[in-house]
Enzyme design. Sequence first.
Site, PDB file in Angstrom:
ATOM      1  CG  ASP A 235      42.993  37.233  39.372  1.00 33.22           C
ATOM      2  OD1 ASP A 235      44.062  36.755  38.952  1.00 33.22           O
ATOM      3  OD2 ASP A 235      41.909  37.052  38.800  1.00 33.22           O
TER       4      ASP A 235
ATOM      5  CG  HIS B 104      39.073  39.073  38.014  1.00 35.43           C
ATOM      6  ND1 HIS B 104      40.402  39.226  38.323  1.00 35.43           N
ATOM      7  CD2 HIS B 104      38.547  40.333  37.983  1.00 35.43           C
ATOM      8  CE1 HIS B 104      40.684  40.521  38.457  1.00 35.43           C
ATOM      9  NE2 HIS B 104      39.591  41.203  38.265  1.00 35.43           N
TER      10      HIS B 104
ATOM     11  CB  SER C 107      40.617  43.535  40.075  1.00 35.59           C
ATOM     12  OG  SER C 107      40.326  43.799  38.730  1.00 35.59           O
TER      13      SER C 107
END
Length: 362
Positions: free
Chosen positions: A185, A262, A156
């Site tokens: 991600d 996610h 992230s």
Amino acid sequence: METRLVFLLAALLATALLEYKPVLPTPASEADHSVAGVFETGNFHPIQSDVGTASSCSPPRSLLIVRPEEKGTYPVILFHHGTGCQNSWYTDVFKFISSHGYIVVAPQLYGLMPPSGQDELDLAAEVANWLPSGLRCVLPEDIEGDMHNLALAGHSRGGYIAFALALGLADVSLDVDFSALIGVDPVAGTSKTNQMEPKILNYESCSFNFSIPVAIIGTGLGNKSAFPILPQTCAPDGVSHTEIFNECKPPCSHFVTSDYGHMDVLDDDIGPIGELARAMCKGSRRGVSRDPMRRTVGGVSVAFLEAFFKGNYTDYNKILQKSNYFAPTTLDPVQNKSEGTSSSSLSAMSMPATLDWHIDEL
């Protein structure tokens, strides 16, 4: 007589059919232990330890370190957590990777409230500079980290930090060289018009100014809203894995876990705050195990590092060629930018040109 003969022949045929055992294709787990093994727990025994800033080894930030119990010298992965996440929420993935012979160092760069992007990036650079001397201080005498095989990684916002470090955007000068980069991600902001500072995306193909190999593992649900009435997503289009992959130079590969979201890479048991954070992001369906997602992230990471750190391309080539035959999750798309081709060319499910030597191993 003819009736008896027909009956006898029918009986013999029926017996033969009952005893006939067709030869079926061997499952991947039996047909190729080396590739299946990338997605299964390795042969090393991981040990987890926490190192605080007040320890005698004095890291700039507190650290979670997961390393093999067995003596030896192991490649090192510097992993950065996502927005508001705890480094301990990634323990399952860390232990999985470490079981294949790697040391994972995961700093806790901040608590619930993140600092500015530049401040976080500078903290990450300080931790990286601590590694050459500091890691030796926290490891047993018979275990060493291989600083010549040092990978950057992050999830992230932590993925953004990893890419920003590789691009040299920290105000703190780096004293270490990174040999590979993994983004889980990665997210570079809340929208195309609201990037994190310092910005890493300029929306030009192959524009990133570094030459280390890259693996990006995105999610198919990251750009979907968890709540139908709200537009916000955790990995918005325009600043997510797709755009980051587009700006990478070869060699770079892109894998998308189409059925996962996610936060599905995190451990199952992450406490009330972690569950609240997970609920804000679209994830896998209720009742669906997140373990295949974690094993996919771990397995792709291990195969990638085995290829570019150790020259063992077999597993990575096979995942690129037949990802959905070997991986625990559906990977769609799988894309690869090959060295030796134009920087903008993409080949889905293709062999990197630099790995063609090893096609006979398939």
